[in-house]
Scaffold this motif. Structure first.
Motif, PDB file in Angstrom:
ATOM      1  N   LYS A  89       5.210 -21.506  14.641  1.00  0.00           N
ATOM      2  CA  LYS A  89       5.575 -22.604  13.739  1.00  0.00           C
ATOM      3  C   LYS A  89       4.344 -23.140  13.018  1.00  0.00           C
ATOM      4  N   GLU A  90       3.215 -23.158  13.717  1.00  0.00           N
ATOM      5  CA  GLU A  90       1.978 -23.670  13.113  1.00  0.00           C
ATOM      6  C   GLU A  90       1.476 -22.786  11.981  1.00  0.00           C
ATOM      7  N   LEU A  91       1.894 -21.538  11.934  1.00  0.00           N
ATOM      8  CA  LEU A  91       1.486 -20.656  10.837  1.00  0.00           C
ATOM      9  C   LEU A  91       2.001 -21.164   9.491  1.00  0.00           C
ATOM     10  N   GLU A  92       3.035 -21.994   9.525  1.00  0.00           N
ATOM     11  CA  GLU A  92       3.584 -22.575   8.304  1.00  0.00           C
ATOM     12  C   GLU A  92       2.796 -23.798   7.847  1.00  0.00           C
ATOM     13  N   SER A  93       1.950 -24.344   8.713  1.00  0.00           N
ATOM     14  CA  SER A  93       1.189 -25.548   8.390  1.00  0.00           C
ATOM     15  C   SER A  93       0.103 -25.236   7.367  1.00  0.00           C
ATOM     16  N   GLY A  96      -6.290 -26.148   7.773  1.00  0.00           N
ATOM     17  CA  GLY A  96      -7.048 -27.322   8.184  1.00  0.00           C
ATOM     18  C   GLY A  96      -6.309 -28.253   9.121  1.00  0.00           C
ATOM     19  N   VAL A  97      -5.014 -28.031   9.318  1.00  0.00           N
ATOM     20  CA  VAL A  97      -4.250 -28.881  10.232  1.00  0.00           C
ATOM     21  C   VAL A  97      -4.561 -28.433  11.657  1.00  0.00           C
TER      22      VAL A  97
END
Length: 142
Positions: A89-93, A96-97
């Motif tokens: 899911k974080e790959l969509e962020s 730098g997040v």
């Protein structure tokens, strides 16, 4: 041409195999063993080419284009299934997040958590505790 063996040609699709049969009217036997064909049995001979062509005509008529992908994540408790889904899911962020913290031991998955990634990729994250094991078999195919 009455006999054709395309055995082991695993790159041939149902559509291309169907086209071959259409363009070979005298074909009586076709060996599909080891191909990507969905035709049951792997051999066309007993039922004949007309049955084969009917099968593919019905397949085309009943086909539906799927616009979603489904991933079912199951395994033992605390194996990292939810952590994996959260990292995906974080790959969509945006860049730098900071990544989210790993789930705490008390933050276990209860039942099933569903997550949609990139609008088309649906992930079913199953709880891995023994009390959820009976539900796992409902989502597995032989």
């Amino acid at each position: 041409l009455t006999f054709l063996s395309i055995r082991g040609c695993n790159k041939l699709t149902d559509a291309s195999i169907s086209d071959v049969a259409k363009h070979c009217p005298a074909l009586t036997t076709l060996n599909l063993t080891g191909t990507a064909s969905t035709y049951p049995g792997g051999w066309i001979g007993d039922k004949g080419i007309p049955a084969f062509q009917r099968y593919y005509a019905q397949l085309r008529a009943a086909s539906v284009t799927s616009t979603k992908l489904k991933l079912v994540v199951m395994g033992k408790g605390e194996a990292g299934k939810t952590s994996l889904v959260r990292r995906l899911k974080e790959l969509e962020s945006p860049p730098g997040v900071a990544p989210a913290a790993l789930p705490a031991r008390a933050d276990r998955t209860i039942g099933i958590e569903m997550t949609t990634l990139q609008g088309t990729f649906v992930v079913h994250d199953f709880g891995g505790q023994p009390e959820y094991y009976p539900w796992h078999k409902l989502f597995l195919t032989p």
